[in-house]
Design an enzyme around this catalytic site. Structure first.
Site, PDB file in Angstrom:
ATOM      1  N   GLU A   1      67.755  48.521  32.013  1.00 43.59           N
ATOM      2  CA  GLU A   1      67.268  48.549  30.632  1.00 43.59           C
ATOM      3  C   GLU A   1      66.716  49.911  30.230  1.00 43.59           C
ATOM      4  O   GLU A   1      66.910  50.380  29.100  1.00 43.59           O
ATOM      5  CB  GLU A   1      66.196  47.477  30.426  1.00 43.59           C
ATOM      6  CG  GLU A   1      66.740  46.049  30.366  1.00 43.59           C
ATOM      7  CD  GLU A   1      67.059  45.453  31.717  1.00 43.59           C
ATOM      8  OE1 GLU A   1      66.683  46.064  32.740  1.00 43.59           O
ATOM      9  OE2 GLU A   1      67.690  44.387  31.761  1.00 43.59           O
TER      10      GLU A   1
ATOM     11  N   HIS B   1      60.322  34.551  30.542  1.00 45.54           N
ATOM     12  CA  HIS B   1      61.558  34.525  29.750  1.00 45.54           C
ATOM     13  C   HIS B   1      61.364  33.853  28.392  1.00 45.54           C
ATOM     14  O   HIS B   1      62.318  33.353  27.818  1.00 45.54           O
ATOM     15  CB  HIS B   1      62.661  33.807  30.531  1.00 45.54           C
ATOM     16  CG  HIS B   1      63.360  34.672  31.530  1.00 45.54           C
ATOM     17  ND1 HIS B   1      62.696  35.414  32.461  1.00 45.54           N
ATOM     18  CD2 HIS B   1      64.677  34.927  31.727  1.00 45.54           C
ATOM     19  CE1 HIS B   1      63.575  36.077  33.212  1.00 45.54           C
ATOM     20  NE2 HIS B   1      64.781  35.802  32.775  1.00 45.54           N
TER      21      HIS B   1
END
Ligand SMILES: Cc1ncc(C[n+]2csc(CCOP(=O)(O)OP(=O)(O)O)c2C)c(N)n1
Ligand SMILES: [Mg+2]
Lengths: 325, 326
Positions: B62, B131
């Site tokens: 990322e 998440h």
């Protein structure tokens, strides 16, 4: 087979085989229960196909050594000795689960057996492993941390920073890369400039224990023993295990459906079959003992499911508990 | 022009595809955007249509995805980077905040960063603590980067096109639960909704509900329930957390004199805090009741469904909040 692996007794080897079968059947049960919507959530990452890696590496540890991994964690927790009933209860989101029903499939921890948990942010657990190993170095207690690492996880900053730190501080940690050839749908060859992942060790000045056949318990166990004892005495070690996951990464994994031939190639060398054959070779009269494993495992799983089903769900009080110490 | 009834994921896909056809410099990159067709299928078929040069699968990196998007944008390309879910944008936080949002200012306007980072957002379905973030307000904290989050397929198309055409870095979050929901979307390849422009999703006179993203759905459901009891709610979808359409909020508030802020995210230092502060600073004379906030509870989200649902906002919690100030 080397002398090292001969140090395991017949009873221990049967126990190892039992554990591998237990993990396989546990995962199959989870899949069935997930499809039946008894296990909830959007994530279910199964360990089928990788049993020899998890069980082989953990067998090389002392009970006082430590294990940490990513979200594909049920099998590893069971191999480290977590109570199967409580792992199943966690899958159900029950209060009796190892993580109180708050963690779910991706977050199985059982500190009583030094299983520090599964972590769902790719790479996130690697620096934690370094920190747990730092504790051992700091206290000179001789304990080792075994950290499972996905092939895909070798490409983010967590990997680089954690491995380098472990090298400069000589931390007692074994980085075990479970190379199952893919991170989600991406092949290692597409994601990694150096696809021989064990070679990363060289860049960090760390001991490289090379590649091992991750479908073969004995092969993994042997290298893991060397790596663990090296880490205990000297500092970080890296092992790459070539293995395969039989299930898709998740339900939307269409790429996995297409990999029929590759799958068959690995399934011919299924960890359970490889193990059974070796045991037969070593002990020609072992058949009756082998035959007892499946029924014993079935009973354990049945009991675990019953325990999970009958357990209470968490309460409003659990929702706000443990936000702080 | 004609309209089509399509799900939000298709509206986003259309926007992205049209912009790639329109401008050679626009390309996509991210984890699983190519061969996998995108984790959320927004880039379905793109690899076949545009090829590997413009549809770039990345490693799980990322930090590098966003950092490289910033550099490519500075150098003249127009990257649309996909972060699989916003939860993983935390790994790219530095690239977003210290670089995307800063290089123009820091180097006295020598550079611009025409980059879009798309990220799926939102909780639900027991995705658990790491998440389940909806952290838009954190990212909107910093000047130099825009943040948009659409609530309908048409908005998704018009807003994403605006983001891609704009010369500023934009973090564009897409609510996972809204991907499959359909709505009418104009076919027009130049259907662009201006950045920073909010929208009245339902007109009303008694209470202003200020919200965005998934909060719009709960607010509209709540408004429907309340309407049956004779309470009229105006639902203001800000669409953009930055720049924020304060004039639209103020205009509505002057009429209703009451406000409930609805958001999917956490209550502390939140979207709700900001709106409440703005109203009390600028609209004090029009205020007839305390500002109410509806948000998730101040806890990480657990796995077990029973307690996960307790922690989350919904239409009934919005109804209750409105009733407290009416
Ligand atoms: C930082 C971060 N980025 C992306 C994801 C989404 N994601 C979850 S698992 C996964 C693949 C990981 O592959 P690998 O490390 O090889 O482990 P495997 O699933 O093969 O066991 C991805 C991309 C994530 N959880 N965290
Ligand atoms: Mg992998």
């Amino acid at each position: 087979m080397s002398d090292l692996t001969k140090t395991l007794t017949r009873a221990e080897l049967i126990e190892v085989y039992h554990q591998m079968v237990l993990i396989r059947r546990f995962e199959e049960k989870c899949k069935e229960l997930y499809n039946a919507r008894k296990i909830g959530g959007v994530y279910l990452h199964l360990y089928n196909g990788q049993e020899a890696t998890g069980v082989g590496a953990i067998k090389a540890l002392k009970p006082t050594d430590h294990v940490i991994t990513a979200y594909r964690d049920h099998g590893i927790a069971i191999a480290k000795g977590a109570d199967v009933k409580r792992v199943m209860a966690e899958m159900f989101g029950k209060r009796t689960g190892v993580s109180g029903g708050k963690g779910g499939s991706m977050h199985i921890a059982d500190v009583s057996v030094r299983m520090w948990g599964g972590y769902a942010i790719v790479g996130g657990h690697l620096p934690l492993a370094a920190g747990i190993a730092l504790k051992s170095k700091y206290n000179e207690d001789g304990e080792v941390v075994l950290c499972f690492v996905g092939d895909g996880a070798t490409n983010n900053g967590y990997f680089h920073e954690a491995l380098n730190l472990s090298a400069v501080w000589d931390l007692p940690v074994v980085w075990l890369i479970e190379n199952n050839l893919y991170g989600m749908g991406t092949p290692v060859s597409v994601a990694s400039g150096q696809p021989e992942l064990h070679k990363r060790a060289i860049a960090y000045g760390m001991k490289d224990f090379g590649r091992v056949d991750g479908m073969d318990f004995f092969a993994v166990y042997e290298v893991a023993q060397q790596a663990v004892e090296y880490a205990r005495a000297h500092g970080p070690a890296l092992v790459e295990s070539i293995t395969y996951r039989y299930e898709g990464h998740g339900v939307s994994d269409r790429i996995y459906m297409k990999r029929v031939e590759e799958m068959q190639r690995f399934q011919q060398r299924d960890p359970l079959i490889v193990m059974e054959n070796k045991l037969r070779e070593m002990f020609p009269d072992i058949e009756p003992e082998l035959a007892k494993v499946e029924p014993a495992v079935a009973a354990i799983i049945e009991e675990a499911v019953r325990f999970a089903e009958e357990s209470p769900v968490p309460t409003a009080e659990d929702l706000t508990r443990h936000v702080y110490a | 022009m004609a309209e089509k009834n399509i799900p939000m994921r298709e509206a986003l896909r259309a926007a992205l595809r049209e912009e790639m056809l329109r401008d050679e410099r626009v390309f996509v990159m991210g984890e699983e955007v190519g061969a996998w067709d995108g984790t959320h299928k927004v880039t379905r078929g793109f690899l076949d249509e545009f090829g590997e040069r413009r549809v770039r699968d990345t490693p799980i990196s990322e930090m590098a995805i966003v950092g490289a998007a910033v550099g490519a944008a500075m150098a003249g390309l127009r990257p649309v980077a996909e972060i699989m879910t916003i939860n993983f944008a935390f790994l790219a936080f530095d690239a977003l905040i210290n670089h995307a949002a800063k290089v123009r200012y820091m180097f006295d306007g020598q550079f611009k960063v025409p980059m879009v980072v798309r990220a799926a957002t939102g909780w639900g379905n027991q995705a658990t603590a790491t998440h389940s973030h909806t952290p838009e307000p954190i990212f909107a904290h910093f000047p130099g980067m825009y943040l948009g989050c659409p609530s309908t397929p048409a908005d998704a198309k018009g807003m994403l096109k605006a983001a891609i055409r704009d010369d500023n870095p934009v973090l564009f979050t897409e609510v996972i639960a809204l991907y499959p929901k359909p709505g009418l979307v104009p076919d027009d390849p130049d259907f662009v909704l201006p950045i920073g422009k909010g929208d009245i999703k339902r007109a009303g006179k008694d209470v202003t509900i200020v919200t965005y993203g998934r909060g719009v759905e709960w607010s509209l459901d709540a408004a429907e329930i309340l309407a049956r009891e004779g309470i009229s709610c105006e639902v203001v979808d800000v669409r953009w957390l930055r720049p924020l359409d304060l004039p639209l909020i103020f205009e509505s508030f002057k009429k209703t004199n009451r406000c409930v802020v609805v958001e999917e995210s956490l209550p502390f230092y939140s979207f709700g805090s900001e709106i409440a502060a703005q109203l009390q600073e600028h609209m004090f004379d029009y205020m007839d009741a305390p500002i109410k906030r509806v948000s998730a509870m101040d806890v990480p989200l657990p796995y077990a469904k029973e307690i996960e649902l307790m922690a989350l906002p919904d239409a009934h919690k919005v109804v209750a909040a409105v009733k407290e100030i009416i």
